[in-house]
Design an enzyme around this catalytic site. Sequence first.
Site, PDB file in Angstrom:
ATOM      1  N   SER A 227      -2.934   1.741  -1.461  1.00 50.36           N
ATOM      2  CA  SER A 227      -4.189   2.049  -2.048  1.00 50.36           C
ATOM      3  C   SER A 227      -5.188   2.163  -0.786  1.00 50.36           C
ATOM      4  CB  SER A 227      -4.666   1.263  -2.949  1.00 50.36           C
ATOM      5  OG  SER A 227      -5.861   2.042  -3.481  1.00 50.36           O
ATOM      6  N   GLU A 289       0.667   8.814 -10.768  1.00 50.74           N
ATOM      7  CA  GLU A 289      -0.601   8.600 -10.362  1.00 50.74           C
ATOM      8  C   GLU A 289      -1.495   9.948 -10.224  1.00 50.74           C
ATOM      9  OE1 GLU A 289      -1.576   6.312  -6.845  1.00 50.74           O
ATOM     10  OE2 GLU A 289       0.851   6.057  -6.377  1.00 50.74           O
ATOM     11  N   HIS A 324      -0.005   4.102 -10.114  1.00 52.11           N
ATOM     12  CA  HIS A 324      -0.876   3.412  -8.726  1.00 52.11           C
ATOM     13  C   HIS A 324      -0.562   1.932  -8.508  1.00 52.11           C
ATOM     14  CE1 HIS A 324      -3.529   3.808  -5.663  1.00 52.11           C
ATOM     15  NE2 HIS A 324      -4.160   2.657  -5.996  1.00 52.11           N
TER      16      HIS A 324
END
Length: 341
Positions: A227, A289, A324
């Site tokens: 991320s 995601e 995610h």
Amino acid sequence: MSVGDKEGIYKETRQRHMVEHTKEAHQLWLDKGMGAAGLKLAVEPEGTHDDLFMMKHFPESLKWLFGNSEGHLQFRRMSGEMHVPGTQVWDLQSHLSGREYQIYIVEPMGPPPEGGYPVLYTLDANATFGSLAEAARLQTRGPHGMVPFVIVGIGYNSNDPIVTSERFYDYTVFADDSELPKRPDGSAWPLTGGAEVFLDFIEYELKPLIEKEFPIDRAKQSLFGHSLGGFFTLYTLFKRPSTFRRYFAASPSIWWKNLTLLQLWENNKVQISLHETEIELHLSVGSQEKPNMVRDAHNLYQLMTEDVYGPKLVSMIEVPNEGHVSLLPSLFSPMLRRVTS
């Protein structure tokens, strides 16, 4: 008594007969009148001749030897927290920034290979280190495990898996609120812009400390980030590519500051000329995601593979049915195999 059923299978000495000899000794004691109440043999499926297997059975043997004679299950609540064997934690303050970190280390389970240990530096260690440590502990077991290596997790003194305010500063370049989307809860963005000094901390403070502790193969150093950590991983690659040999960017936040990473690549690609190095880039994203995260990852992969200045080796994996966060465990074993190759 305990023995793994795979002990000695690769030996040419008497150790090759360890399992049958252990069973024979057990039977001799039974034949001499030692009853089942005082004698127990545990044969561990797939068990090998290593301390992990032995450590597993030692507490079990203590429970059997000294357990409650009435057969009631007994337990004692231990003080403190769970500790993963073969790991250590450092409290470290950067002299460059004054910021404080907790450094989590997986110690290598064996002597260094020629050239030193491969090493993986992982960001967001509060969230990732435990899983990586257990994967390393299991998959470096002999006789056919990975070569011994070191994992260095960079985390914070917090019980939260995602330490939001700290990571937003360390992993990003400065962005004005006008350069960022509105947050879902309407709150202000945390302080940003510490990526350059954080990279200085890793390169000039942390890495020399690790190299004093372990003989490290500088040609086999890797960085993993997820991320915003993926943003920082790519930032490092595009700014100081020689810091690491292999870069693993999972679900990277390419969107940060209006896709500033893409501009950084255009500005620096001729100077860094990744195509002339042995540096690798490995991208990943979960299929579940947000569409822009999946799209950005694929677009970056296409850019890196089509640009003549891109790395010689670029890989991309879209993990089916993962989001995610849930994609992370599926990445660890393939990544560790690559780190040690």
